[in-house]
Design an enzyme around this catalytic site. Structure first.
Site, PDB file in Angstrom:
ATOM      1  N   CYS A 165       0.737  -1.150  -0.021  1.00  0.00           N
ATOM      2  CA  CYS A 165      -0.098  -0.057  -0.079  1.00  0.00           C
ATOM      3  C   CYS A 165       0.771   1.353   0.081  1.00  0.00           C
ATOM      4  O   CYS A 165       1.496   1.447  -1.015  1.00  0.00           O
ATOM      5  CB  CYS A 165      -0.883   0.049   1.267  1.00  0.00           C
ATOM      6  SG  CYS A 165      -1.961   1.337   1.226  1.00  0.00           S
ATOM      7  N   ASP A 222      -9.136  -2.674  -7.737  1.00  0.00           N
ATOM      8  CA  ASP A 222      -8.652  -1.958  -6.644  1.00  0.00           C
ATOM      9  C   ASP A 222      -9.304  -0.558  -6.993  1.00  0.00           C
ATOM     10  O   ASP A 222      -8.944  -0.064  -8.074  1.00  0.00           O
ATOM     11  CB  ASP A 222      -7.100  -1.848  -6.678  1.00  0.00           C
ATOM     12  CG  ASP A 222      -6.601  -1.017  -5.570  1.00  0.00           C
ATOM     13  OD1 ASP A 222      -7.307   0.051  -5.053  1.00  0.00           O
ATOM     14  OD2 ASP A 222      -5.320  -1.278  -5.263  1.00  0.00           O
ATOM     15  N   HIS A 254      -7.771  -3.811  -3.611  1.00  0.00           N
ATOM     16  CA  HIS A 254      -6.568  -3.126  -2.815  1.00  0.00           C
ATOM     17  C   HIS A 254      -6.361  -4.025  -1.475  1.00  0.00           C
ATOM     18  O   HIS A 254      -7.390  -4.689  -0.891  1.00  0.00           O
ATOM     19  CB  HIS A 254      -6.871  -1.853  -2.334  1.00  0.00           C
ATOM     20  CG  HIS A 254      -5.857  -1.069  -1.975  1.00  0.00           C
ATOM     21  ND1 HIS A 254      -4.719  -0.958  -2.760  1.00  0.00           N
ATOM     22  CD2 HIS A 254      -5.578  -0.991  -0.461  1.00  0.00           C
ATOM     23  CE1 HIS A 254      -3.654  -0.109  -1.992  1.00  0.00           C
ATOM     24  NE2 HIS A 254      -4.168   0.019  -0.894  1.00  0.00           N
TER      25      HIS A 254
END
Length: 286
Positions: A165, A222, A254
Site C-alpha cells: 500500500c 482496486d 486493494h
C-alpha cells in the site's frame, strides 16, 4: 524535464526532526481492530525476532527485525509498512521472510510525525502520513540497510525491499534512489499523483530511472488505484527496459495480501508471495 529523485534529495534536505515515537505498536493498529480474514500467524521458533533501535537523523528509529537464530551473512530485505505503521501484520511478514533465511527489518517510517497505531480514524492517519517527506523515508531506509550490514548478520550485497500500500509506492521510489538495491517487490502501491514539496515525484516519474528491477503486484478491482494508471506504468517500464514487471490479479481488490482484513484474497496473496520469492532469487536477493 523531471528532476531526478536523487538530485531533489541532495538539493532539498528534509527537516531533521526528532523521533516522537520511540516504541512499536503492540498487536494490530487501532484502525484495523478487530482483525478479520484468515489472520496468518508465524511463530518465532528458530528465529531472533523483536524490536530494535536504528540510529538515524534525529535519534533512534524503532524497527522490527527477524532473522534465523543461527548463522549470518543473511540477505537483507527492507519491509515497508502500510499506512497503519509497523503493527503485527508487518512484523509477521518479517518473520515469514526470516523463516526463508532473510534478515528482514521494518523501520517505523513516520515515527517523527506521529503514532498512527493508536488512531482509529483513517482520516487522522492520512493527516500524519501526508506530512512524511519522501526524502526522510529514503534516508531512513538507507539507515535501516546500514544497520543490517553493521550488525554483522546482514549481507548488503544481497539487498531487497518489499512494501504494501503506502509502502508499495515507496518501493518504486527506493529502487530509483538506492544503488545498492538488487530487487524490489511493490504490492499495490500508488503510481501517479500530484507533485509537492514533500512528494516531488511518483513511481510513474521514475520508471526510467530504476537502479534495480521491481515486480509490481496489483489488483484489477482496486478502486483506489485505477487500472489505467497501472497500464501507464507498465508501458513506461517496457519503454525503459531494465527488467521490471507488473502482474495484475483481475478480481483482487486493494490490500489483497492483508490476511487480517476482509480485503484478503488467498489465491492472489499466495501467488504473489511465491512470485516475491522467485523474484528475489532471480535477482540475487537469496
Amino acid at each position: 524535464m523531471e528532476e531526478p529523485l536523487e538530485t531533489f534529495l541532495s538539493k532539498k534536505p528534509f527537516t531533521r526532526r526528532e523521533f516522537v515515537v520511540t516504541a512499536l505498536a503492540a498487536g494490530f493498529a487501532l484502525a484495523v481492530r478487530p482483525a478479520f480474514g484468515e489472520l496468518l500467524t508465524t511463530d518465532a521458533g528458530g528465529l531472533t525476532a523483536g524490536e530494535v533501535k536504528i540510529p538515524a537523523k534525529g535519534g533512534e528509529m524503532p524497527a522490527y527485525r527477524a532473522m534465523p537464530e543461527k548463522g549470518g551473512g543473511f540477505p537483507v530485505v527492507l519491509v515497508v509498512q502500510e499506512i497503519f505503521g509497523v503493527h503485527e501484520h508487518i512484523k509477521d511478514i518479517c518473520r515469514r521472510l526470516a523463516k526463508r533465511g532473510y534478515l528482514a527489518v521494518a523501520p517505523e517510517l513516520y515515527a517523527r510525525q506521529g503514532d498512527v497505531s493508536k488512531m482509529a480514524d483513517t482520516q487522522e492517519i492520512f493527516k500524519v502520513v501526508s506530512r512524511v517527506p519522501d526524502a526522510q523515508v529514503m534516508a531512513d531506509l538507507d539507515a535501516a540497510a546500514d544497520w543490517a550490514g553493521k550488525s554483522g548478520k546482514g549481507d548488503l550485497k544481497r539487498l531487497g525491499i518489499t512494501g504494501f500500500c503506502w509502502g508499495g509506492r515507496i518501493v518504486w521510489l527506493y529502487a530509483a534512489h538506492s544503488p545498492r538495491l538488487k530487487a524490489g517487490v511493490a504490492w499495490y502501491g500508488r503510481l501517479v499523483g500530484q507533485a509537492s514539496d514533500l512528494q516531488p515525484q511518483h513511481p510513474i516519474d521514475v520508471a526510467a530511472k530504476l537502479k534495480a528491477p521491481v515486480l509490481g503486484l496489483y489488483g484489477g478491482a482496486d478502486t483506489g488505484i485505477p487500472i489505467e494508471t497501472v497500464e501507464r506504468m507498465r508501458q513506461a517500464l517496457k519503454a525503459a527496459g531494465g527488467g521490471s514487471e507488473i502482474v495484475v490479479y483481475p478480481d483482487a481488490p486493494h490490500a489483497f495480501h492483508a490476511d487480517y482484513r476482509p480485503s484478503y484474497r488467498k489465491e492472489a496473496a499466495q501467488d504473489g508471495w511465491k512470485r516475491l520469492q522467485a523474484w528475489f532469487k532471480k535477482h540475487g536477493v537469496a
